[in-house]
Design a protein around this motif. Structure first.
Motif, PDB file in Angstrom:
ATOM      1  N   TYR A  23       0.853  -1.192  -0.156  1.00 22.88           N
ATOM      2  CA  TYR A  23       0.044  -0.008   0.084  1.00 22.88           C
ATOM      3  C   TYR A  23       0.706   1.156  -0.043  1.00 22.88           C
ATOM      4  O   TYR A  23       0.498   2.183  -0.919  1.00 22.88           O
ATOM      5  N   VAL A  24       1.873   1.117   0.876  1.00 28.09           N
ATOM      6  CA  VAL A  24       2.750   2.451   0.824  1.00 28.09           C
ATOM      7  C   VAL A  24       3.573   2.661  -0.723  1.00 28.09           C
ATOM      8  O   VAL A  24       3.658   3.686  -0.865  1.00 28.09           O
ATOM      9  N   GLU A  25       3.761   1.611  -1.196  1.00 31.17           N
ATOM     10  CA  GLU A  25       4.277   1.818  -2.573  1.00 31.17           C
ATOM     11  C   GLU A  25       3.479   2.532  -3.535  1.00 31.17           C
ATOM     12  O   GLU A  25       3.993   3.301  -4.317  1.00 31.17           O
ATOM     13  N   LYS A  26       2.301   2.062  -3.417  1.00 30.81           N
ATOM     14  CA  LYS A  26       1.279   2.281  -4.256  1.00 30.81           C
ATOM     15  C   LYS A  26       0.832   3.965  -3.959  1.00 30.81           C
ATOM     16  O   LYS A  26       0.663   4.654  -4.981  1.00 30.81           O
ATOM     17  N   ASN A  27       0.834   4.159  -2.825  1.00 32.33           N
ATOM     18  CA  ASN A  27       0.240   5.508  -2.630  1.00 32.33           C
ATOM     19  C   ASN A  27       1.373   6.371  -2.102  1.00 32.33           C
ATOM     20  O   ASN A  27       0.959   7.327  -1.108  1.00 32.33           O
ATOM     21  N   TYR A  28       2.576   6.149  -2.155  1.00 32.15           N
ATOM     22  CA  TYR A  28       3.819   7.281  -1.925  1.00 32.15           C
ATOM     23  C   TYR A  28       3.322   8.442  -2.047  1.00 32.15           C
ATOM     24  O   TYR A  28       3.656   9.149  -1.277  1.00 32.15           O
ATOM     25  N   ASN A  29       3.054   9.143  -3.083  1.00 27.00           N
ATOM     26  CA  ASN A  29       2.807  10.510  -3.597  1.00 27.00           C
ATOM     27  C   ASN A  29       1.846  10.908  -2.230  1.00 27.00           C
ATOM     28  O   ASN A  29       2.142  12.217  -1.885  1.00 27.00           O
ATOM     29  N   ASP A  30       0.819  10.595  -2.212  1.00 26.79           N
ATOM     30  CA  ASP A  30       0.035  10.961  -1.147  1.00 26.79           C
ATOM     31  C   ASP A  30       0.291  11.201   0.189  1.00 26.79           C
ATOM     32  O   ASP A  30       0.262  12.045   0.921  1.00 26.79           O
ATOM     33  N   MET A  31       1.087   9.786   0.345  1.00 26.94           N
ATOM     34  CA  MET A  31       1.546   9.766   1.886  1.00 26.94           C
ATOM     35  C   MET A  31       2.733  10.541   2.115  1.00 26.94           C
ATOM     36  O   MET A  31       2.897  11.347   3.393  1.00 26.94           O
ATOM     37  N   VAL A  32       3.697  11.023   1.120  1.00 31.01           N
ATOM     38  CA  VAL A  32       4.811  11.735   1.434  1.00 31.01           C
ATOM     39  C   VAL A  32       4.478  13.256   1.486  1.00 31.01           C
ATOM     40  O   VAL A  32       4.798  13.892   2.202  1.00 31.01           O
ATOM     41  N   SER A  33       3.284  13.577   0.717  1.00 26.58           N
ATOM     42  CA  SER A  33       2.646  15.050   0.651  1.00 26.58           C
ATOM     43  C   SER A  33       2.340  15.288   2.434  1.00 26.58           C
ATOM     44  O   SER A  33       2.638  16.375   2.847  1.00 26.58           O
ATOM     45  N   GLU A  34       1.540  14.561   3.079  1.00 26.42           N
ATOM     46  CA  GLU A  34       1.302  14.501   4.363  1.00 26.42           C
ATOM     47  C   GLU A  34       2.411  14.534   5.250  1.00 26.42           C
ATOM     48  O   GLU A  34       2.523  15.360   6.202  1.00 26.42           O
ATOM     49  N   TYR A  35       3.411  13.599   5.059  1.00 29.73           N
ATOM     50  CA  TYR A  35       4.587  13.310   5.994  1.00 29.73           C
ATOM     51  C   TYR A  35       5.436  14.493   5.976  1.00 29.73           C
ATOM     52  O   TYR A  35       5.826  15.033   7.095  1.00 29.73           O
ATOM     53  N   ASP A  36       5.581  15.315   4.763  1.00 26.52           N
ATOM     54  CA  ASP A  36       6.360  16.212   4.622  1.00 26.52           C
ATOM     55  C   ASP A  36       5.807  17.647   4.819  1.00 26.52           C
ATOM     56  O   ASP A  36       6.489  18.734   5.082  1.00 26.52           O
ATOM     57  N   ASN A  37       4.354  17.677   5.016  1.00 22.42           N
ATOM     58  CA  ASN A  37       3.689  18.986   5.185  1.00 22.42           C
ATOM     59  C   ASN A  37       4.362  19.767   6.346  1.00 22.42           C
ATOM     60  O   ASN A  37       4.501  21.076   6.120  1.00 22.42           O
ATOM     61  N   SER A  38       4.453  19.173   7.511  1.00 24.93           N
ATOM     62  CA  SER A  38       4.789  20.095   8.461  1.00 24.93           C
ATOM     63  C   SER A  38       6.212  20.524   8.632  1.00 24.93           C
ATOM     64  O   SER A  38       6.642  21.758   8.858  1.00 24.93           O
ATOM     65  N   ARG A  39       7.027  19.774   8.073  1.00 24.36           N
ATOM     66  CA  ARG A  39       8.528  20.298   7.703  1.00 24.36           C
ATOM     67  C   ARG A  39       8.677  21.289   6.921  1.00 24.36           C
ATOM     68  O   ARG A  39       9.401  22.285   6.794  1.00 24.36           O
ATOM     69  N   PHE A  40       8.016  21.138   5.766  1.00 27.19           N
ATOM     70  CA  PHE A  40       7.903  22.182   4.737  1.00 27.19           C
ATOM     71  C   PHE A  40       7.151  23.500   5.347  1.00 27.19           C
ATOM     72  O   PHE A  40       8.050  24.661   4.999  1.00 27.19           O
ATOM     73  N   SER A  41       6.529  23.543   6.171  1.00 25.05           N
ATOM     74  CA  SER A  41       5.997  24.616   6.536  1.00 25.05           C
ATOM     75  C   SER A  41       6.836  25.295   7.524  1.00 25.05           C
ATOM     76  O   SER A  41       7.243  26.554   7.480  1.00 25.05           O
TER      77      SER A  41
END
Length: 401
Positions: A350-368
């Motif tokens: 699932y992580v492999e298939k949904n990497y783009n969506d998951m990484v967006s949420e994962y990185d959001n706080s750090r990007f801010s």
């Protein structure tokens, strides 16, 4: 004293199409809504932008409003962000009149304008620090976005009139798409600051960073009765989300005593469902029979919760306390009701298939954090006449256009 002359009244009556945003605020500038534009007659009345200081109209062609991190901010750029910021304020009912009616209000407003401009410059600044330059492919992307943006309009006349309506110039639109491309180099798919797939997989495998859960939501209002015959008829064929809204409407129509009774019935049901789950009944079947979260229908594989996930704290705290395949007790939240949560093993497919969506949420706080830290370091210098600019539109300060 000085002021901006604009194409609207004091309340800045721009429609949402004026919000062609900075790269940090939106990643889809090419979709600016041209359908909400004014008609041709009103467009013809839009004046040219101007700046008046001490009663004298200023030649704004090469005029620098301020300097941010060594970059000169011209009048057109500042004017756009001035009205963009005012439009943002207006969404909360704040007008220029209320800004001026607050002690230090206009000064703070102008600081916010400069902060928005600074935010727009972050990606360009960081790319420069990282030694990243735009290449031919980036220029093609910029040109394509410009082309799509312009194709929204019937002809060149409408295009130019709409630019006026949106407080934009052609050069400014191009600059915005250029800044967007800088953003993509850092924060877009495959960007330098984006967590790699391998690093995300490591994070997901860490039980302290991620918890995969499914849950049964028993809302306070789920035992409210729908008595209206027409509502009851439509309720039968409604989807789960619509049914939940109908239950909320019925619950909110009750007095305090009635709501208390419904809440007690709902809690009793939650306790019964929890007992079944703890006894070993199939959790997914219980979820389908009793659960009220539409998200569990669209994501039957469960939620991958991390500390940046925008779930209520009670839910997140419980999700991380559980061991794999363990079921929680009743987890209450005053806005939703009771959750019964089960933690599942991570599914790496699932992580492999949904990497783009998951990484967006994962990185959001750090990007801010990166944006905030970068903006805080930027040096802002005002022009010599900047302090003279006010929102005063009285006749002696505002030039006729």
């Amino acid at each position: 004293m000085g002021c901006f002359a604009s194409c609207d009244d004091k309340d800045s009556k721009k429609d949402d199409s004026s919000k062609t945003s900075s790269s940090s605020a939106s990643k889809d500038e090419s979709k600016t809504d041209s359908n909400s534009s004014a008609d041709a007659s009103s467009q013809a009345e839009v004046p040219e932008p101007s700046l008046t200081i001490d009663g004298k109209k200023i030649d704004t062609k090469n005029y620098t409003m301020c300097t941010i991190d060594g970059e000169k901010i011209d009048f057109d750029t500042f004017r756009y962000f001035y009205y963009y910021t005012l439009q943002t304020y207006s969404q909360y009912g704040i007008t220029m009149d209320s800004i001026n009616g607050t002690d230090g209000g206009f000064k703070n407003f102008m600081k916010e304008v400069k902060a928005n401009i600074s935010n727009d410059l972050v990606s360009k600044k960081l790319c420069k620090e990282e030694g990243i330059e735009l290449d031919d492919d980036d220029q093609k992307a910029i040109d394509e976005n410009l082309k799509k943006f312009k194709e929204q309009f019937d002809d060149d006349k409408e295009y130019k009139n709409q630019l006026k309506q949106m407080y934009l110039t052609e050069d400014l639109v191009k600059t915005m798409f250029t800044h967007e491309q800088y953003y993509q180099k850092l924060f877009g798919t495959g960007g330098k600051y984006v967590t790699s797939k391998e690093d995300l997989k490591k994070a997901v495998k860490d039980n302290k960073q991620y918890s995969r859960v499914i849950h049964i939501l028993i809302p306070y209002e789920c035992q409210a009765e729908i008595t209206d015959s027409s509502d009851l008829e439509s309720y039968k064929d409604a989807d789960l989300s619509a049914k939940l809204n109908a239950k909320k409407t019925a619950y909110n129509a009750l007095d305090e005593k009635g709501q208390k009774k419904v809440k007690e019935k709902s809690k009793k049901l939650a306790e019964e469902v929890l007992a079944k789950a703890k006894k070993g009944d199939d959790f997914e079947k219980l979820m389908k029979e009793y659960g009220w979260d539409p998200g569990m229908e669209s994501q039957p594989e469960g939620y991958y919760v991390n500390q940046n996930t925008s779930f209520v704290e009670e839910f997140k705290t419980a999700a991380f306390k559980l061991k794999e395949n363990e079921i929680s007790g009743l987890v209450e939240n005053e806005n939703y009701g009771w959750f019964i949560i089960k933690r599942l093993p991570v599914d790496m497919d699932y992580v492999e298939k949904n990497y783009n969506d998951m990484v967006s949420e994962y990185d959001n706080s750090r990007f801010s954090e990166i944006f905030q830290e970068t903006v805080a370091k930027m040096k802002v210098e005002d022009s010599k006449d900047f302090s003279k600019i006010t929102a005063d539109r009285s006749e002696e300060h505002t030039s006729e256009l």
